[in-house]
Write a protein that holds these residues in place. Structure first.
Motif, PDB file in Angstrom:
ATOM      1  N   PRO A 235       0.811  -1.223   0.000  1.00 20.96           N
ATOM      2  CA  PRO A 235       0.000   0.000   0.000  1.00 20.96           C
ATOM      3  C   PRO A 235       0.844   1.273   0.000  1.00 20.96           C
ATOM      4  O   PRO A 235       0.493   2.250  -0.667  1.00 20.96           O
ATOM      5  N   SER A 236       1.981   1.279   0.735  1.00 23.07           N
ATOM      6  CA  SER A 236       2.829   2.466   0.752  1.00 23.07           C
ATOM      7  C   SER A 236       3.473   2.708  -0.608  1.00 23.07           C
ATOM      8  O   SER A 236       3.635   3.858  -1.040  1.00 23.07           O
ATOM      9  N   GLU A 237       3.830   1.636  -1.307  1.00 25.86           N
ATOM     10  CA  GLU A 237       4.401   1.781  -2.645  1.00 25.86           C
ATOM     11  C   GLU A 237       3.352   2.273  -3.637  1.00 25.86           C
ATOM     12  O   GLU A 237       3.662   3.086  -4.527  1.00 25.86           O
ATOM     13  N   VAL A 238       2.127   1.811  -3.498  1.00 25.91           N
ATOM     14  CA  VAL A 238       1.040   2.292  -4.365  1.00 25.91           C
ATOM     15  C   VAL A 238       0.821   3.780  -4.136  1.00 25.91           C
ATOM     16  O   VAL A 238       0.688   4.562  -5.088  1.00 25.91           O
ATOM     17  N   HIS A 239       0.795   4.192  -2.881  1.00 22.42           N
ATOM     18  CA  HIS A 239       0.593   5.610  -2.570  1.00 22.42           C
ATOM     19  C   HIS A 239       1.747   6.452  -3.111  1.00 22.42           C
ATOM     20  O   HIS A 239       1.525   7.547  -3.652  1.00 22.42           O
ATOM     21  N   ARG A 240       2.974   5.949  -2.982  1.00 27.21           N
ATOM     22  CA  ARG A 240       4.132   6.698  -3.481  1.00 27.21           C
ATOM     23  C   ARG A 240       4.057   6.869  -4.991  1.00 27.21           C
ATOM     24  O   ARG A 240       4.343   7.949  -5.525  1.00 27.21           O
ATOM     25  N   ALA A 241       3.646   5.804  -5.698  1.00 34.90           N
ATOM     26  CA  ALA A 241       3.511   5.895  -7.153  1.00 34.90           C
ATOM     27  C   ALA A 241       2.423   6.896  -7.545  1.00 34.90           C
ATOM     28  O   ALA A 241       2.563   7.642  -8.524  1.00 34.90           O
ATOM     29  N   TYR A 242       1.346   6.932  -6.785  1.00 33.86           N
ATOM     30  CA  TYR A 242       0.262   7.873  -7.058  1.00 33.86           C
ATOM     31  C   TYR A 242       0.732   9.309  -6.828  1.00 33.86           C
ATOM     32  O   TYR A 242       0.436  10.209  -7.626  1.00 33.86           O
ATOM     33  N   ARG A 243       1.471   9.526  -5.752  1.00 35.01           N
ATOM     34  CA  ARG A 243       2.004  10.865  -5.466  1.00 35.01           C
ATOM     35  C   ARG A 243       2.927  11.330  -6.581  1.00 35.01           C
ATOM     36  O   ARG A 243       2.866  12.488  -7.018  1.00 35.01           O
ATOM     37  N   GLU A 244       3.770  10.438  -7.071  1.00 36.97           N
ATOM     38  CA  GLU A 244       4.677  10.801  -8.163  1.00 36.97           C
ATOM     39  C   GLU A 244       3.899  11.139  -9.429  1.00 36.97           C
ATOM     40  O   GLU A 244       4.244  12.085 -10.160  1.00 36.97           O
ATOM     41  N   ALA A 245       2.825  10.361  -9.683  1.00 43.17           N
ATOM     42  CA  ALA A 245       2.020  10.631 -10.880  1.00 43.17           C
ATOM     43  C   ALA A 245       1.352  11.998 -10.781  1.00 43.17           C
ATOM     44  O   ALA A 245       1.270  12.737 -11.774  1.00 43.17           O
ATOM     45  N   ILE A 246       0.865  12.357  -9.592  1.00 43.92           N
ATOM     46  CA  ILE A 246       0.250  13.665  -9.406  1.00 43.92           C
ATOM     47  C   ILE A 246       1.294  14.769  -9.563  1.00 43.92           C
ATOM     48  O   ILE A 246       1.051  15.807 -10.209  1.00 43.92           O
ATOM     49  N   SER A 247       2.486  14.576  -8.975  1.00 45.40           N
ATOM     50  CA  SER A 247       3.543  15.595  -9.047  1.00 45.40           C
ATOM     51  C   SER A 247       3.948  15.864 -10.484  1.00 45.40           C
ATOM     52  O   SER A 247       4.217  17.010 -10.867  1.00 45.40           O
ATOM     53  N   GLU A 248       4.009  14.820 -11.298  1.00 46.95           N
ATOM     54  CA  GLU A 248       4.388  14.986 -12.702  1.00 46.95           C
ATOM     55  C   GLU A 248       3.329  15.749 -13.489  1.00 46.95           C
ATOM     56  O   GLU A 248       3.632  16.336 -14.536  1.00 46.95           O
ATOM     57  N   ARG A 249       2.094  15.741 -12.994  1.00 45.99           N
ATOM     58  CA  ARG A 249       0.984  16.370 -13.716  1.00 45.99           C
ATOM     59  C   ARG A 249       0.405  17.562 -12.957  1.00 45.99           C
ATOM     60  O   ARG A 249      -0.721  17.975 -13.218  1.00 45.99           O
ATOM     61  N   ILE A 250       1.187  18.112 -12.033  1.00 47.83           N
ATOM     62  CA  ILE A 250       0.677  19.197 -11.195  1.00 47.83           C
ATOM     63  C   ILE A 250       0.254  20.409 -12.009  1.00 47.83           C
ATOM     64  O   ILE A 250      -0.640  21.171 -11.629  1.00 47.83           O
ATOM     65  N   VAL A 251       0.882  20.570 -13.188  1.00 49.43           N
ATOM     66  CA  VAL A 251       0.548  21.711 -14.040  1.00 49.43           C
ATOM     67  C   VAL A 251      -0.874  21.612 -14.576  1.00 49.43           C
ATOM     68  O   VAL A 251      -1.476  22.620 -14.958  1.00 49.43           O
ATOM     69  N   GLN A 252      -1.437  20.377 -14.622  1.00 53.89           N
ATOM     70  CA  GLN A 252      -2.797  20.210 -15.126  1.00 53.89           C
ATOM     71  C   GLN A 252      -3.839  20.867 -14.229  1.00 53.89           C
ATOM     72  O   GLN A 252      -4.984  21.078 -14.644  1.00 53.89           O
ATOM     73  N   LEU A 253      -3.449  21.176 -13.001  1.00 55.74           N
ATOM     74  CA  LEU A 253      -4.388  21.834 -12.090  1.00 55.74           C
ATOM     75  C   LEU A 253      -4.604  23.298 -12.442  1.00 55.74           C
ATOM     76  O   LEU A 253      -5.583  23.902 -12.006  1.00 55.74           O
ATOM     77  N   GLU A 254      -3.671  23.876 -13.212  1.00 56.35           N
ATOM     78  CA  GLU A 254      -3.795  25.278 -13.579  1.00 56.35           C
ATOM     79  C   GLU A 254      -4.925  25.471 -14.584  1.00 56.35           C
ATOM     80  O   GLU A 254      -5.327  24.549 -15.283  1.00 56.35           O
ATOM     81  N   GLY A 255      -5.422  26.660 -14.643  1.00 51.29           N
ATOM     82  CA  GLY A 255      -6.495  26.964 -15.582  1.00 51.29           C
ATOM     83  C   GLY A 255      -7.500  27.895 -14.962  1.00 51.29           C
ATOM     84  O   GLY A 255      -7.445  28.231 -13.776  1.00 51.29           O
ATOM     85  N   VAL A 256      -8.459  28.311 -15.796  1.00 54.30           N
ATOM     86  CA  VAL A 256      -9.476  29.260 -15.330  1.00 54.30           C
ATOM     87  C   VAL A 256     -10.773  28.573 -14.966  1.00 54.30           C
ATOM     88  O   VAL A 256     -11.649  29.171 -14.344  1.00 54.30           O
ATOM     89  N   GLY A 257     -10.923  27.313 -15.343  1.00 55.82           N
ATOM     90  CA  GLY A 257     -12.157  26.600 -15.021  1.00 55.82           C
ATOM     91  C   GLY A 257     -12.275  26.335 -13.532  1.00 55.82           C
ATOM     92  O   GLY A 257     -11.282  26.250 -12.810  1.00 55.82           O
ATOM     93  N   ARG A 258     -13.492  26.216 -13.061  1.00 52.27           N
ATOM     94  CA  ARG A 258     -13.730  25.983 -11.644  1.00 52.27           C
ATOM     95  C   ARG A 258     -13.540  24.517 -11.256  1.00 52.27           C
ATOM     96  O   ARG A 258     -13.480  24.205 -10.066  1.00 52.27           O
ATOM     97  N   GLU A 259     -13.473  23.619 -12.221  1.00 43.87           N
ATOM     98  CA  GLU A 259     -13.285  22.206 -11.946  1.00 43.87           C
ATOM     99  C   GLU A 259     -12.071  21.710 -12.720  1.00 43.87           C
ATOM    100  O   GLU A 259     -12.053  21.756 -13.951  1.00 43.87           O
ATOM    101  N   ALA A 260     -11.063  21.247 -11.996  1.00 39.39           N
ATOM    102  CA  ALA A 260      -9.829  20.781 -12.624  1.00 39.39           C
ATOM    103  C   ALA A 260      -9.978  19.337 -13.095  1.00 39.39           C
ATOM    104  O   ALA A 260     -10.795  18.571 -12.564  1.00 39.39           O
ATOM    105  N   ILE A 261      -9.181  18.988 -14.085  1.00 40.88           N
ATOM    106  CA  ILE A 261      -9.185  17.644 -14.658  1.00 40.88           C
ATOM    107  C   ILE A 261      -7.755  17.128 -14.689  1.00 40.88           C
ATOM    108  O   ILE A 261      -6.860  17.788 -15.239  1.00 40.88           O
ATOM    109  N   LEU A 262      -7.528  15.965 -14.073  1.00 36.54           N
ATOM    110  CA  LEU A 262      -6.215  15.321 -14.096  1.00 36.54           C
ATOM    111  C   LEU A 262      -6.291  14.082 -14.970  1.00 36.54           C
ATOM    112  O   LEU A 262      -7.201  13.253 -14.807  1.00 36.54           O
TER     113      LEU A 262
END
Length: 432
Positions: A235-262
């Motif tokens: 479970p800790s390795e799964v969580h770490r992989a998920y965190r890395e995936a989010i970090s690599e795509r953190i720029v996707q959170l930017e934008g003017v829309g009120r609902e972000a899409i990852l």
């Protein structure tokens, strides 16, 4: 033709908020309320009482009946629908037809109703919980109502964005996975998931600072991550992989829309407005300096409020994952005056050893004359005996001694309670 069953007892009406069901004649309502009338009248009134007591309905005094909100009406079980003379759900199926893809401006969609003969329905209307097709009326199931409501809401939007398209599609696909008869094949091979909340992950860096990562908490992380996560990962390795995936795509959170899409591979994570605001706030200020690390660990929520969400611009602060110590607190962890009860420090106290007759005489008492005479050779514990008819309760010895003439039996007197149980509650009271 599937319409509300014609009957002499009940009438109904509906509006955009729900469904009213009532006795047509006031005298029938009064008779049933007083325990009289026909079996059908009493059965209907008892079901009214059940729905009112459970909070699924409100009283309609002027109509001698009840009002059920749309969300509760579609949850009524088949037995209740039959007792209240309500119609069945839609016997056909739904079909989603799309044009283009959700991230393009020319995307469009339509949900068609297909009847049992395979013919598309030209027009339909959802009024409150009731599906109207010409003169025919249906009471959809929960999943059917969810599909129709989501599509109707999507069509009502003056300006539709990609997140609106995806949220409507997610409801339809989720309903299909839950067993609703809806064809969503035209959407293609996409996976949509909606997080329950947005948390904050904390990672300590080599310079002593902390790095924060917004984490949308979703189900099925192993499936979502795909090849990024090995089959036997902890479970800790799964969580770490998920965190890395989010970090690599953190720029996707930017934008003017009120609902972000990852987008993580073929999976689309759709955040709502609150989650988006939380995630963007954390993403803009991810670092906790070494000199503030202790304060952050001591009270993460206070640190976030003072350093990131300084204007109180979110209703709820995101929950920080893995920070703080569990003190054994749970519901019931304090006394009546709020004092802390340390259940983890309690030690069981040994029961006092039974005294023999000599010891009792030394203490000024005599031997218990009736301690074993009436038990005979059976020294088993006294247990309650529940008869097969569930109506007679006996207190006595176990097993073969149950039918002994000494066994004390009684018939529960339901009138002695502060409020006499409703007829549908009597069985449960007898069991208790």
């Amino acid at each position: 033709m599937n319409i509300f069953v014609s009957n002499e007892l009940l009438g109904w009406s509906c509006d955009s908020s729900g469904l009213a069901i009532f006795f047509k004649r006031e005298k029938d309502f009064v008779r049933a309320k007083n325990g009289g009338g026909s079996p059908d009248q009493r059965r209907i009134y008892q079901r009214f009482e059940q729905l009112l007591e459970s909070g699924e309905a409100d009283v309609e005094d002027t109509l001698d009946g009840i009002f059920i909100a749309s969300g509760n009406a579609v949850r009524l079980d088949p037995e209740t629908r039959a007792i209240l003379c309500l119609p069945s759900s839609w016997p056909g199926y739904f079909k989603l037809e799309t044009h283009s893809v959700p991230n393009l401006d020319d995307f469009d969609a339509v949900v068609r109703l297909i009847d049992v003969a395979g013919n598309p329905v030209s027009s339909w209307r959802l009024r409150g919980p009731i599906l109207e097709i010409g003169e025919e009326k249906y009471l959809p199931s929960v999943s059917e109502f969810g599909c129709l409501s989501a599509y109707q809401h999507w069509r009502s939007l003056n300006e539709r964005k990609e997140s609106d398209h995806l949220r409507m599609i997610h409801v339809l696909m989720d309903a299909a996975e839950s067993g609703c008869r809806i064809d969503v094949a035209q959407v293609g091979n996409i996976q949509l998931t909606v997080p329950g909340e947005c948390g904050v992950d904390v990672e300590e860096l080599s310079d002593g600072s902390l790095q924060l990562t917004p984490i949308p908490l979703v189900d099925g992380l192993r499936k979502l991550l795909g090849s990024r996560c090995s089959k036997g990962a902890s479970p800790s390795e799964v969580h770490r992989a998920y965190r890395e995936a989010i970090s690599e795509r953190i720029v996707q959170l930017e934008g003017v829309g009120r609902e972000a899409i990852l987008r993580i591979g073929s999976v689309i994570v759709l955040l709502d407005e609150t989650q988006t605001h939380q995630a963007r706030g954390v993403a803009k200020s991810r670092r906790v300096p070494p000199e503030q690390k202790a304060a952050f660990r001591r009270d993460p929520a206070a640190w976030l409020a003072e350093n990131i969400f300084v204007h109180g611009d979110v209703e709820f602060l995101p929950r920080v994952i893995g920070i703080g110590e569990w003190n054994g607190g749970y519901l019931g962890a304090s006394g009546e005056l709020g004092e802390k009860i340390d259940w983890f420090d309690k030690k069981p106290e040994p029961e006092p050893a039974p005294k023999d007759d000599a010891a009792k005489e030394r203490d000024g008492g005599g031997p218990d004359k009736d301690s074993s005479d009436d038990l005979g050779d059976d020294h088993g514990p006294l247990v309650p005996i529940i008869e097969k008819n569930d109506e007679e309760l006996g207190w006595g010895l176990r097993g073969e001694r149950a039918e002994d003439s000494e066994t004390v039996r009684f018939q529960p007197l339901l009138d002695r309670y502060p409020r006499k149980p409703f007829p549908h509650q009597e069985e449960a009271v007898l069991w208790l």
